[in-house]
Design a protein around this motif. Sequence first.
Motif, PDB file in Angstrom:
ATOM      1  N   GLN A  85       0.819  -1.293   0.061  1.00 46.91           N
ATOM      2  CA  GLN A  85      -0.074   0.045  -0.108  1.00 46.91           C
ATOM      3  C   GLN A  85       0.862   1.351   0.187  1.00 46.91           C
ATOM      4  OE1 GLN A  85      -3.077   0.235   3.066  1.00 46.91           O
ATOM      5  NE2 GLN A  85      -3.233   2.250   2.776  1.00 46.91           N
TER       6      GLN A  85
ATOM      7  N   THR B 113       0.782   4.082  -2.935  1.00 56.51           N
ATOM      8  CA  THR B 113       0.322   5.393  -2.492  1.00 56.51           C
ATOM      9  C   THR B 113       1.686   6.560  -2.887  1.00 56.51           C
ATOM     10  OG1 THR B 113      -0.559   4.813  -0.375  1.00 56.51           O
ATOM     11  CG2 THR B 113       0.089   7.091  -0.403  1.00 56.51           C
TER      12      THR B 113
ATOM     13  N   ARG C 258       1.385   9.673  -5.358  1.00 57.15           N
ATOM     14  CA  ARG C 258       1.928  11.060  -4.779  1.00 57.15           C
ATOM     15  C   ARG C 258       2.675  11.590  -5.872  1.00 57.15           C
ATOM     16  NH1 ARG C 258       2.642  10.660   1.516  1.00 57.15           N
ATOM     17  NH2 ARG C 258       0.533  10.014   2.336  1.00 57.15           N
TER      18      ARG C 258
ATOM     19  N   GLY D 199      -3.997   8.816  -1.029  1.00 53.60           N
ATOM     20  CA  GLY D 199      -4.175   7.563  -0.210  1.00 53.60           C
ATOM     21  C   GLY D 199      -3.130   7.697   0.862  1.00 53.60           C
TER      22      GLY D 199
END
Length: 633
Positions: free
Chosen positions: A237, A241, A245, A423
């Motif tokens: 994850q 993420t 970004r 996220g």
Amino acid sequence: MNRYPLWKYLIIALAVFIGLMYSLPNVFGEAPAVQLSSGKATVKLDADAVKRVQSVLETAGVQADFVELDGTSVRARFKDTDAQIKARDALSRAFNPDAADPRYIVALNLVSRSPQWLRSLHAHPMFLGLDLRGGVHFLMQVDMKAALTQKVESLAGDVRTLLRDKDIRHSGIRRDDKALTVRFRDEATRQVARPLLQDGLVDLLWTDGTDASGDLTLVGALKPQSERSIQEQALKQNITTLHNRINELGVSEPVIQQQGLDRVVVQLPGVQDTAKAKDIIGRTATLEVRMVDESAEAQSAQLSGGLVPFGSERYLERSGVPIIVKRQVVLTGDNLTDAQPGFDENQEGAVHLTLDARGARIFRDVTRENVGKRMAIILFEKGKGEVVTAPVIRAEIGGGRVQISGRMSTEEAADTALLLRAGSLAAPMEIIEERTVGPSLGAENIAQGFSSLVYGFAAIAVFMVFYYLLFGVFSTVALSVNLLLLIAMLSMLQATLTLPGIAAIALTLGMAIDSNVLINERVREELRNGAAPQSAIAAGYEHAWATILDSNVTTLIAGLSLLAFGSGPVRGFAVVHCLGILTSMFSAVFFSRGLVNLWYGRQKKLKGVSIGQVWKPQASTTAPATVSTGQAE
């Protein structure tokens, strides 16, 4: 017939001037630098920060080429990397005396050596990819203990929900490291709760126990396979993420990959604002919604600064006022589907959140049951929580739309929305290594790439001048302008050039000179057919134009297909290829004709042109062929 109006020559002169100005920064190269940026929304950098940076560098004995305020950050340029590292350490000590709570971001960077007058024209060099210039390298450590703790905290909320839904009373839930302890007053209640928790929470292994006060307990500890699964999922994850970004930052061709069991390597080629990238990547933005503890004990602790009641925690609001909130998490950032910056009713910065179906239902139920009470929205960054806002619930809030506001600037609202939208990280990450990396393919490959362009260009120029004489000189000058305009466009667009891009430039040179070959041969053909020199020049350009246009359009279609469906190096090749087609059509046709018109167009009685050998038709079937070299009569 062969004269350009003045406005066409002005267009040519303007194009060459712009091409020269915006390609010139690439000649100066880049120098090591240190960039100082704000690490918190409440910290701003201004002209006084520049003076302070200069003072710190003078005290440390480090000489900077210049120190300037660039937007919201301060950049200092140095002659070598030794001075850069020394300056970074000195600035870190001066601006961040408390390393545990840094107020500023001090990052390594590369800036152009271009003089100030070029920078004032916003003329910047094009970015070079990781295989040419290198970029920024981050080695990040994932806090796996925090990932397990966060999972256990989430499971504690699930335990409360399960027991409340089945109306099973308990005496409290406590988290101990990686285990949950649920207290009961009697054995019968514990017997009823055990199968419910075993079936509902498969990640925990439940055992009977007794605490120090003599209460009966059920202790749920994470299973070993569940721990491994949580850690693997947290790493995946976090990588996802980071991808999100970095994509929001617009970095081209980033490298993000796992290293070992708990580390992630991030390489960013062509990054201009290293400090901003470091700030966005390194921040752990997680959102939690909790209820404010409004009990008498909590209010006393808030006023006196004493111990907070059991099951509550103390946080600070943005104004610096402490507030006591309950440990129980009502909602987390996992229930977010979107976050966008905007404004509140007072025209101050705000973040507008959209919740998923589960989050909307939970938020509706909580607000309905707690009308008149305060709800705290807490934003966690780098392991520290701050209460963004703690409004009083006036009525039930449904629909899944929530607004976060509270003395936010528009820039802070945009950054917060970016972090939440991309996220939240499953676990905090710490940058344990930061450095600028060199070319991944080595300096030898870089030299060979640029040398291939130089030698290829020189070989084309020698051939064209030898074979087409003065027209070959015109073609070579047009080819130089084509290369100049292409580099200028790449610089103006701040594109990232990689080795495939260099290959596209070489291909562009070959295609551009092909257009001039077509033009020169058509002019020769007209001369062979007996046309006057001025008429041959005009007819040669006009007849060659259709063929040049067809060949370039079909090649452009192929390049656009690569741009639309390709990725990574293929996409970089396609960008340079498509731009090169546009510049080659301008230079090979419009610019080269301008040179020819400028040289020959003023001569009313032109007797010949210097275009190399022209084979004329034979006077008779037995007579030898007449060859004209140099001048075509």
